[in-house]
Design an enzyme around this catalytic site. Sequence first.
Site, PDB file in Angstrom:
ATOM      1  N   TYR A 133       1.016  -1.234   0.066  1.00  0.00           N
ATOM      2  CA  TYR A 133       0.198   0.116  -0.064  1.00  0.00           C
ATOM      3  C   TYR A 133       0.907   1.288  -0.093  1.00  0.00           C
ATOM      4  O   TYR A 133       1.359   1.722   1.056  1.00  0.00           O
ATOM      5  CB  TYR A 133      -0.885  -0.077   1.167  1.00  0.00           C
ATOM      6  N   LYS A 188       2.815 -15.921   0.634  1.00  0.00           N
ATOM      7  CA  LYS A 188       3.249 -16.409  -0.562  1.00  0.00           C
ATOM      8  C   LYS A 188       4.769 -16.389  -0.678  1.00  0.00           C
ATOM      9  O   LYS A 188       5.413 -15.927  -1.353  1.00  0.00           O
ATOM     10  CB  LYS A 188       2.826 -15.539  -1.828  1.00  0.00           C
ATOM     11  N   ASP A 221      -2.871 -18.420  -2.709  1.00  0.00           N
ATOM     12  CA  ASP A 221      -3.646 -19.153  -3.899  1.00  0.00           C
ATOM     13  C   ASP A 221      -4.679 -20.252  -3.378  1.00  0.00           C
ATOM     14  O   ASP A 221      -5.769 -20.366  -3.655  1.00  0.00           O
ATOM     15  CB  ASP A 221      -3.013 -19.164  -5.149  1.00  0.00           C
ATOM     16  N   ASP A 245      -7.084  -8.093   2.196  1.00  0.00           N
ATOM     17  CA  ASP A 245      -8.017  -7.186   1.641  1.00  0.00           C
ATOM     18  C   ASP A 245      -8.842  -8.146   0.678  1.00  0.00           C
ATOM     19  O   ASP A 245     -10.136  -8.247   0.503  1.00  0.00           O
ATOM     20  CB  ASP A 245      -7.566  -6.016   0.966  1.00  0.00           C
ATOM     21  N   ASP A 249     -12.911 -10.126   0.512  1.00  0.00           N
ATOM     22  CA  ASP A 249     -14.112 -10.100  -0.240  1.00  0.00           C
ATOM     23  C   ASP A 249     -14.401 -11.419  -1.042  1.00  0.00           C
ATOM     24  O   ASP A 249     -15.654 -11.496  -1.125  1.00  0.00           O
ATOM     25  CB  ASP A 249     -13.597  -9.054  -1.445  1.00  0.00           C
TER      26      ASP A 249
END
Length: 362
Positions: A133, A188, A221, A245, A249
């Site tokens: 970010y 990851k 993933d 984030d 969703d």
Amino acid sequence: MTGRKMKIAVLKGDGIGPEVVESARSVLLAAAEKNSLGLDLIDLPIGFEAYKTYGRTLPPETVRGMEECNGWVLGPLSAGAYPKDDKDYPMASGKIRKAFDLFANIRPIRSLVEKSDKAIDLVIVRENTEDFYPDRNLFKGYGEFWPNEDTVLSLRVITRRACKRISETAFELARTRSKKNLVTAVHKSNVLVEGDGLFLEEVRKTAKNYHDIRLNEGLVDSIGMQLVMTPESFDVLVTTNMFGDILSDVAAAKIGGLGLAPSLNSGEKYAMAQAVHGSAPDIAGKNVANPTAEILSTAMLLEWLYSKYGDEAIRRTALSIDEAVRNVLSDGNSLTVDLGGAASTEKFTSTIIDRIKKERAR
Ligand code: ATP
């Protein structure tokens, strides 16, 4: 009224913000009255409303007002649409998270109606101050830049301190939930070897202090797929900013969509209720938005205030809101359009308020 009076800032935001925040405010007031909680709600400008008056989306007047409150309720912001001459461009909420060190973003994903063993009850604990970010990951400057006209570099920042704090938050939360006693670290590290390597190192170190909680680790993933296929198998997930984030969703889709996903941004000193969803410009001003996420975020803020101040009236008010929302959703007579109903935002809100008024005293 009993106990201390809570001073809460209300920042409406953009798009559907004014509608869902107004709904959360009236539900909060009704529940506080029912449970004898003293409340002082202070309106502070933010977003386009603030830009019109102050020429910026997060004026210093608003920040000073926030400092004087015990907690804040923030509506969604249309940050991507802000004018480039806004001094707070690109993101007022990013600035708030950084300025007040709201390092943890707690995002529960719960089936609000379903009761079977397929019911989902998980929490995503997302680091909130660094990672990819660019509006908040540097002391000064912006973490994305153009070395030439055909290339953009985006910096990813991962610090030991932030990884440690977010891990501790996740393990503490797992302990208070007493569900599966499981923390899943999402990463990851096969690609982001150094950054996510550091993240995992800190999670594992923290896990050693929590013998009652199991640690599971998974690649983002693969966890994304498992969240779609077997979301009921998770308890607490801890992860870096951007993965958190995106995954929240994805997980929200499994419980009926963004209208039902609340969140709390919290630090040592302050906390801010803020729904997971954005400002949804496509439905803004139509009185159709689902305010559940904003209302439940406000209940989360109350729970945080209870853990800080210990006043029973705060806890009762939070429970009142939670119970009324669940009851109205499971009745199914007054659902908003996103949930297959025909109720307006206002009608849905007044049904929750009626429910709170009819509740027996706790
Ligand atoms: P932003 O640019 O501010 O992030 P967005 O439209 O890109 O906004 P969201 O606002 O997060 O993204 O939501 C995507 C879509 O989901 C919206 O366009 C809207 O149709 C739907 N949606 C989001 N929140 C709600 C809500 N509270 N009630 C009903 N529908 C919603």
